[in-house]
Design a protein around this motif. Structure first.
Motif, short mmCIF file in Angstrom:
data_model
loop_
_atom_site.label_atom_id
_atom_site.label_comp_id
_atom_site.label_asym_id
_atom_site.label_seq_id
_atom_site.Cartn_x
_atom_site.Cartn_y
_atom_site.Cartn_z
N ILE A 261 0.38 -1.66 -0.18
CA ILE A 261 -0.31 -0.52 -0.02
C ILE A 261 1.27 1.37 -0.13
CG2 ILE A 261 -1.43 1.86 1.48
CD1 ILE A 261 -2.96 -1.45 0.16
N GLY A 262 0.62 1.89 -1.11
CA GLY A 262 1.66 3.55 -0.69
C GLY A 262 1.12 4.40 -1.03
N SER A 263 1.81 5.67 -0.27
CA SER A 263 1.68 6.68 0.32
C SER A 263 1.00 8.06 -0.62
CB SER A 263 2.39 7.24 1.40
OG SER A 263 3.43 7.87 0.09
N GLY A 264 1.38 8.04 -2.49
CA GLY A 264 1.27 8.56 -2.78
C GLY A 264 2.34 9.43 -2.91
N THR A 265 2.76 10.24 -3.49
CA THR A 265 4.00 11.63 -3.72
C THR A 265 4.13 12.12 -1.98
OG1 THR A 265 3.26 11.30 -5.86
CG2 THR A 265 4.59 13.53 -4.97
N ILE A 266 4.81 12.30 -1.88
CA ILE A 266 5.62 12.96 -0.25
C ILE A 266 5.10 14.18 -1.07
CG2 ILE A 266 6.38 13.05 1.57
CD1 ILE A 266 5.27 10.56 1.54
N SER A 267 4.05 15.07 -0.31
CA SER A 267 4.60 17.01 -0.79
C SER A 267 3.89 17.30 1.08
CB SER A 267 2.69 16.82 -1.44
OG SER A 267 2.73 18.25 -1.95
N ASN A 268 4.66 18.92 1.12
CA ASN A 268 4.77 19.63 2.78
C ASN A 268 3.59 20.58 1.18
OD1 ASN A 268 7.51 18.34 4.26
ND2 ASN A 268 5.03 17.17 3.82
N THR A 269 2.70 21.45 2.45
CA THR A 269 2.19 22.34 2.24
C THR A 269 3.31 23.46 2.15
OG1 THR A 269 1.55 22.66 4.38
CG2 THR A 269 0.12 22.29 3.03
N ARG A 271 6.56 25.20 0.76
CA ARG A 271 6.92 24.86 -0.01
C ARG A 271 8.83 24.95 -0.99
NH1 ARG A 271 2.94 21.66 -2.02
NH2 ARG A 271 1.18 22.89 -1.98
N THR A 272 9.03 25.30 0.96
CA THR A 272 10.36 25.16 0.84
C THR A 272 11.03 24.09 0.79
OG1 THR A 272 10.83 25.34 3.01
CG2 THR A 272 10.73 27.59 1.96
N LYS A 273 10.26 22.72 0.93
CA LYS A 273 10.28 21.33 1.16
C LYS A 273 10.88 20.77 -0.08
CE LYS A 273 10.99 22.04 5.20
NZ LYS A 273 12.07 21.69 6.39
N GLY A 274 10.07 21.44 -1.00
CA GLY A 274 10.82 21.24 -3.06
C GLY A 274 9.24 19.87 -2.82
N SER A 275 9.70 18.81 -4.02
CA SER A 275 8.88 18.12 -4.11
C SER A 275 9.08 16.95 -4.53
CB SER A 275 8.28 19.13 -5.32
OG SER A 275 8.18 19.97 -5.50
N SER A 276 8.29 16.45 -4.87
CA SER A 276 8.72 14.78 -5.02
C SER A 276 8.38 13.74 -5.88
CB SER A 276 7.70 13.78 -3.34
OG SER A 276 8.74 14.08 -2.28
N CYS A 277 7.88 15.54 -6.89
CA CYS A 277 8.04 15.11 -8.64
C CYS A 277 7.82 15.87 -9.46
CB CYS A 277 6.89 13.55 -8.54
SG CYS A 277 4.83 15.18 -8.25
N ILE A 278 8.13 16.19 -10.73
CA ILE A 278 8.47 16.93 -11.63
C ILE A 278 7.29 17.31 -12.04
CG2 ILE A 278 8.96 17.72 -13.74
CD1 ILE A 278 11.08 14.96 -13.91
N ALA A 279 6.00 16.71 -11.56
CA ALA A 279 4.61 17.24 -12.23
C ALA A 279 4.34 18.04 -11.24
CB ALA A 279 4.15 16.59 -11.85
N GLU A 280 4.72 18.50 -9.38
CA GLU A 280 4.52 18.98 -8.76
C GLU A 280 5.26 20.43 -9.07
OE1 GLU A 280 3.08 18.41 -4.37
OE2 GLU A 280 5.27 19.77 -4.26
N LYS A 281 6.39 20.13 -8.77
CA LYS A 281 7.33 21.54 -9.59
C LYS A 281 6.31 21.55 -11.03
CE LYS A 281 11.68 22.94 -9.07
NZ LYS A 281 13.37 22.70 -9.59
N ARG A 282 6.15 21.58 -11.43
CA ARG A 282 5.88 22.19 -12.46
C ARG A 282 4.66 22.66 -12.49
NH1 ARG A 282 7.33 20.40 -17.88
NH2 ARG A 282 5.18 20.38 -18.91
N MET A 283 3.34 22.59 -11.78
CA MET A 283 2.26 22.92 -10.85
C MET A 283 2.58 23.96 -10.70
SD MET A 283 0.25 20.76 -12.19
CE MET A 283 -0.07 19.19 -12.73
N LEU A 284 3.79 24.13 -9.20
CA LEU A 284 4.03 25.51 -8.83
C LEU A 284 4.75 26.29 -9.67
CD1 LEU A 284 5.62 23.68 -6.14
CD2 LEU A 284 3.82 25.44 -5.69
N GLU A 285 5.54 26.21 -10.99
CA GLU A 285 5.61 27.27 -11.69
C GLU A 285 4.99 27.71 -12.61
OE1 GLU A 285 10.02 25.07 -12.75
OE2 GLU A 285 8.88 24.48 -14.02
N MET A 286 3.55 26.92 -13.23
CA MET A 286 2.95 27.13 -13.88
C MET A 286 1.74 28.34 -12.66
SD MET A 286 1.31 23.89 -15.94
CE MET A 286 -0.31 24.52 -16.79
#
Lengths: 327, 327
Positions: A261-269, A271-286
């Motif tokens: 059972i997986g947690s899904g991409t780790i992500s903290n609100t 945002r200085t902690k960075g991302s655990s996938c490129i897609a999230e970083k791209r969303m933040l850039e958009m």
């Protein structure tokens, strides 16, 4: 204890114990030939695996050999079930926000989970092979647990005791295949090729004091082409705990020993902690620049995923994979 | 040949061969302990299984015992992959029509497929256990094939030779859980509890002249509470062939031996052939009467799924399951 599966001629590897500092491994095949066998017969085999684990930590294991992550398969080289949640709801909300969509309120209460392919996982240092760079190749750094047999309709409050092992995951995703596939309504298939897992799986006791029975409270480090990409804390902003994810998966059916059972991409609100996938970083850039600036992975790119404890000790070994073109 | 898995203490059953007329079975465990083992090592074990199959058909097998479907597990009691297509596109179109939605044109060219749970299949005569009748319990009668190892990105024209075995499926579905689950966008999970398979799996040669390498040309019989429910021909209106479904599944990843690929609910545009699930019958009723009249399954209801050849010989044995309340 720390367990791993040495690559071998067979399809399921050879079960090993690994010492706490990840310098030595020792085959445990006389106790249990494979990880799945150990999970199928956990109560019988775990005490003997524990003994071997004590021996290897005391340098009292004659057959020990140097531990090498590259020689390891995923702890379960193939599994009967891989079900991946999306427990960091702030990540889901962000993905929606970037495309201008509202997230339904019930996403905060009803876990997202998909059934993943589990028939042939990549080893932790195996290449990520794709036929086409244009698929939008991405990593997703996650935590996963392996359960024993879980009865149908279990309550979350009773599910934690079914967690036998904890691992890291790289849930490889082909981003440009996702929109068409999800639009068809049947979930992911081609957009989720083989995942890989950390070279070592740990029993929860081994994660004291970072594991509280529900969440793992340490940063998960993702490094893309030798540059730190993210270090969000897996214990922060995890809306659904692992016992809640297990209960969700078991609502209408039992889960067989060896279910991942997986947690899904780790992500903290934060945002200085960075991302655990490129897609999230791209969303933040958009959201910030009106355009995505970070490209998805290209042939030759390397992703490293690992978790260190407060003393800098690597806990699970390192996932380190390079994208390669299918030949 | 005809293969089955006898229920036993282990989780994977004991491999058996069954004679052509389904009256006798014989353990094949000295050749291959389990069905998965046979699939993992097919080229080595198949010739010996064939010999045993010839013996049992010639009544020359001393250890043979009467075949009893109730003592059988699904041919693969648990599997590393269960991927279910939706190859009878007229069925998909009908489902959409009943709710007033257009079906996208590309559904005729791009197969629908979902990743199913494969960790603990029901035996062919095991009860369908559900905690709540209000889930909208339905059967789905289908055909499935089991593959050997399939390379990534295979072309459909090369995929037929990877089909090792053919079975029937009851893809149990919880209809009232589907709308919420699909609305979340990640596909089926709780709405697809454990499936069951016919007691016997057949090599394609055993299906001559009904198997053409792509489709199985015989009616699939569904009987609900002793009343004939449907008998559509599985070879008619199957928009995507099994090789096409395999190629779809393997587009971005290899498939491990023992992968099960399903056809989706068998459905003929000739509506006099009846339906292979209650949901389709309800759709037809809604279109005709403005309301669904056939209820979903209730505790105590029994579904029988089987396929006879032109001589009335039962080919796969019978799936026969009664719905029971979880206690």
């Amino acid at each position: 204890m720390k367990l791993a599966s040495l690559k071998s001629r067979g399809r399921d590897g050879e079960l090993c114990v690994v010492n706490r500092s990840l310098t030595k491994a020792c085959k445990a095949t006389e106790i249990a030939p494979t990880m799945q066998f150990a999970l199928d017969n956990w109560d019988d085999v775990a005490p003997n695996l524990e003994k071997l684990y004590q021996q290897i930590n005391q340098e009292a294991c004659k057959q020990a050999f140097p531990f090498d992550a590259k020689k390891m398969a995923s702890p379960l080289p193939r599994a009967y079930q891989w079900a991946d949640g999306s427990a960091y709801v702030n990540h889901v909300e962000l993905v929606r926000k970037a495309r201008g969509a509202e997230m339904p309120e019930n996403f905060w209460h009803d876990p997202l989970m998909y059934q993943g392919g589990s028939d042939s996982f990549l080893g932790p240092c195996d290449p990520i092979i794709a036929s086409d760079e244009s698929f939008g190749i991405d990593f997703e750094a996650e935590i996963a647990v392996i359960t024993d047999d879980v009865p149908m309709n279990i309550e979350a409050k009773n599910a934690s005791s079914h967690i036998r092992l904890v691992m890291l995951v790289n849930d490889v995703s082909l981003r440009h295949l996702i929109p068409n596939e999800l639009a068809k309504g049947f979930g992911f298939f081609q957009s989720k090729p083989a995942s890989s897992f950390s070279p070592i799986a740990l029993t929860p006791d081994e994660l004291t004091p970072y594991w509280d029975g529900e969440r793992l409270h340490l940063p998960l480090l993702s490094t893309l082409n030798n540059q730190r990409f993210g270090e969000p804390n897996a214990g922060v902003d995890m809306t659904f705990s692992f016992p809640e994810l297990i209960a969700h998966a078991a609502r209408t059916r039992q889960l067989c020993a060896g279910t991942i059972i997986g947690s899904g991409t780790i992500s903290n609100t934060d945002r200085t902690k960075g991302s655990s996938c490129i897609a999230e970083k791209r969303m933040l850039e958009m959201i910030e620049y009106g355009e995505a600036r970070t490209p998805f992975m290209r042939f030759g790119d390397t992703i490293r995923i690992e978790m260190l404890d407060d003393n800098g000790q690597n806990l699970f070994g390192t996932i380190e994979q390079t994208v390669q073109k299918l030949v």
